[in-house]
Scaffold this active site. Structure first.
Site, PDB file in Angstrom:
ATOM      1  N   LYS A 169      -4.332   9.433  -4.315  1.00  0.00           N
ATOM      2  CA  LYS A 169      -4.220   8.723  -5.585  1.00  0.00           C
ATOM      3  C   LYS A 169      -5.415   7.781  -5.700  1.00  0.00           C
ATOM      4  O   LYS A 169      -5.422   6.680  -5.144  1.00  0.00           O
ATOM      5  CB  LYS A 169      -2.937   7.896  -5.690  1.00  0.00           C
ATOM      6  CG  LYS A 169      -2.750   7.299  -7.110  1.00  0.00           C
ATOM      7  CD  LYS A 169      -1.975   6.016  -7.135  1.00  0.00           C
ATOM      8  CE  LYS A 169      -2.835   4.795  -6.989  1.00  0.00           C
ATOM      9  NZ  LYS A 169      -3.765   4.537  -8.127  1.00  0.00           N
ATOM     10  N   GLU A 244      -6.090  -1.505   4.642  1.00  0.00           N
ATOM     11  CA  GLU A 244      -7.311  -2.326   4.630  1.00  0.00           C
ATOM     12  C   GLU A 244      -7.223  -3.162   3.373  1.00  0.00           C
ATOM     13  O   GLU A 244      -7.283  -2.637   2.261  1.00  0.00           O
ATOM     14  CB  GLU A 244      -8.549  -1.425   4.648  1.00  0.00           C
ATOM     15  CG  GLU A 244      -9.811  -2.167   5.032  1.00  0.00           C
ATOM     16  CD  GLU A 244     -10.512  -2.746   3.832  1.00  0.00           C
ATOM     17  OE1 GLU A 244     -10.430  -3.985   3.665  1.00  0.00           O
ATOM     18  OE2 GLU A 244     -11.105  -1.993   3.064  1.00  0.00           O
ATOM     19  N   CYS A 278     -14.309  -6.276  -0.053  1.00  0.00           N
ATOM     20  CA  CYS A 278     -13.299  -6.978   0.742  1.00  0.00           C
ATOM     21  C   CYS A 278     -13.922  -7.748   1.896  1.00  0.00           C
ATOM     22  O   CYS A 278     -13.376  -8.756   2.345  1.00  0.00           O
ATOM     23  CB  CYS A 278     -12.260  -5.993   1.256  1.00  0.00           C
ATOM     24  SG  CYS A 278     -12.996  -4.567   2.086  1.00  0.00           S
ATOM     25  N   GLU A 378      -9.207 -15.370  -2.589  1.00  0.00           N
ATOM     26  CA  GLU A 378     -10.150 -14.253  -2.667  1.00  0.00           C
ATOM     27  C   GLU A 378     -10.487 -14.029  -4.141  1.00  0.00           C
ATOM     28  O   GLU A 378      -9.683 -13.490  -4.898  1.00  0.00           O
ATOM     29  CB  GLU A 378      -9.560 -12.979  -2.067  1.00  0.00           C
ATOM     30  CG  GLU A 378     -10.572 -11.838  -2.063  1.00  0.00           C
ATOM     31  CD  GLU A 378      -9.996 -10.518  -1.576  1.00  0.00           C
ATOM     32  OE1 GLU A 378     -10.760  -9.714  -1.019  1.00  0.00           O
ATOM     33  OE2 GLU A 378      -8.795 -10.284  -1.784  1.00  0.00           O
TER      34      GLU A 378
END
Length: 478
Positions: A169, A244, A278, A378
């Site tokens: 996906k 992750e 990230c 973040e």
């Protein structure tokens, strides 16, 4: 363009759904196509195909899988320019970045997986037992929009190498490169049902894929909040979950380095890919007595970036990838101002309200502490937080005061300081004095940055079950 077919059981199948998502060019905000979004029925069809294909594919030899991976690599190379343009169009990466890094990651991961498979021992004999390494089964792969090809290939390649079958996906915000990769797979001769792809959002496809009883493993890359939801969905069936997730990576700078050269490099660790990585270095932790000088150097470096059209070879910073991320970053910058934080460059006041596209200027904040918004959250945009420290011990304390632990960056001429910081920082990856990532090294983090590892040998291990086979000496000899 209309992406209205899913790749299931070795064939392109009409989606037959009215649920679609507009594909936007983030540099202009204009619609360039649509992608059909699947649902639970599409997931079930894809999982069924993968389940049926698994027994025979799991029995293929290493040589057969290596041949398939080499074929994928050759076809990927032949479509390289298509991948470059697709990534630039769908998520706004400057074309130079797309060419040199974003698209090139696909080649690196295929090559690293081939190398890992060539040296992998699927049966290891020991005294009294042997370890058999076997494919985990049907894998659900959920990938993000910020490094779209990177995350697809670093999951698909080791899954194939291990002998697994899969359902992908990809992000609905970056479907063009996923479509290209599925076309590469279709041309490679991979057996039907081994690779399946269903477009969709998290609710319609991600959630039913994570909870599907016939899926043995979920490999997910995305935000920590979404990762929690995926893990919760997977928990009732006790499937393996490899994640992750987010990061707020520190850059630790000692007072013995050449600041004129090091600080611009530190700024690039945050700004590259418009901050949408990230592992971006978004917290610059610096000696207090050099703070003001470093802030000036960081400001100059940030203001030197060429922001503009991603199709221009000179552009260094493109737009954010989609309107949702743009609004999130704008809201965080507005909240920072409300809390009394003033950017030394960029920030909410520098954002144009009438400019087309989702552009955020390179932004730097100085004199921060870990309890302040920009140093804590973040942002996932080109926003750098500079935090001063008074001692090497305080620098590590600041670095580790975060729920994340993906990457860390250390700059120190003194090898003892560099080694000490690299040892003490709680992160899955540490880069000393500008050392780059290696596609053969494990990629992953501590704490809320996820669990498991990707890339190379360790990435292959994620798709492997270990079986201990005990036997008497006579049986072993037989």
């Amino acid at each position: 363009m209309q992406l209205d077919h899913f790749y299931i059981d070795g064939h392109w199948q009409a989606a037959q759904t009215d649920h679609v998502h507009d594909i936007l060019n983030p540099a202009t905000g204009l619609t360039i196509g649509t992608v059909a979004l699947g649902d639970e029925q599409h997931v079930d069809a894809a999982v069924t195909a993968a389940k049926q294909a698994f027994p025979s594919f799991a029995k293929t030899s290493i040589a057969e899988r290596l041949e398939l991976l080499h074929r994928l690599l050759d076809i990927y190379r032949s479509r390289y320019d298509d991948f470059v343009m697709a990534i630039t169009q769908e998520m706004g990466a400057p074309v130079t970045l797309s060419r040199e890094a974003q698209a090139y990651c696909g080649i690196e991961h295929l090559e690293a997986t081939i190398k890992a498979l060539e040296g992998f021992q699927f049966v290891q004999p020991f005294e009294g037992y042997a370890l058999h390494h076997e494919p985990v089964g049907v894998c659900g792969l959920i990938t993000p929009w910020n490094w779209p090809v990177n995350q697809i290939v670093c999951k698909v390649a080791p899954a194939i190498a291990a002998g697994c079958t899969m359902v992908l996906k990809p992000s609905e915000f970056a479907p063009l490169s996923a479509q290209l990769f599925a076309e590469v797979v279709a041309a490679s001769g991979l057996p039907s049902g081994v690779f399946n792809m269903v477009y969709g959002d998290g609710v319609g496809v991600g959630a039913p894929l994570a909870s599907h009883p016939d899926v043995d493993m979920i490999s997910f890359t995305g935000s920590t909040a979404a990762g929690v939801a995926v893990a919760q969905g997977a928990a009732p069936t006790v499937k393996r979950v490899s994640q992750e997730l987010g990061g707020k990576s520190p850059i630790l700078v000692a007072d013995d380095v050449d600041l004129e050269n090091v600080i611009p490099e530190c700024v690039s660790l945050c700004m590259d890919n418009s901050g949408q990585s990230c592992n971006a270095g978004t917290r610059l932790i610096v000696p207090a007595h050099q703070h003001d000088r470093i802030v000036g150097l960081a400001r100059a470096a940030a203001e030197s970036y060429i922001v503009g059209d991603p199709l221009d070879d000179d552009t260094q910073l493109g737009p954010l990838a989609n309107v949702r991320q743009f609004e999130k970053v704008r809201a965080l910058l507005a909240q920072a101002k409300q809390e009394g934080l003033e950017a030394v460059t960029g920030g909410i006041d520098a954002m144009s309200n009438d400019k087309a596209g989702y552009f955020v200027p390179p932004t730097v904040f100085g004199s921060l502490t870990n309890d302040q918004l920009i140093a804590r959250e973040e942002v996932f945009g080109p926003v750098l937080a500079i935090l001063p420290y008074a001692s090497h011990e305080e620098a590590i304390k600041i670095a580790n005061e975060t729920p994340y632990g993906l990457s860390a960056y250390v700059y120190a001429k003194n090898p003892d300081i560099a080694a000490s910081w690299a040892s003490d920082v709680r992160a899955g990856m540490v880069h000393i004095n500008g050392a780059p990532l290696s596609p053969n090294a494990p990629f992953g983090g501590y704490k809320q940055s996820g669990n498991g590892r990707e890339w190379g040998h360790y990435g292959l291990h994620e798709f492997i079950e270990v079986k201990a086979v005990m036997a008497t000496n006579d049986e072993s000899e037989a």
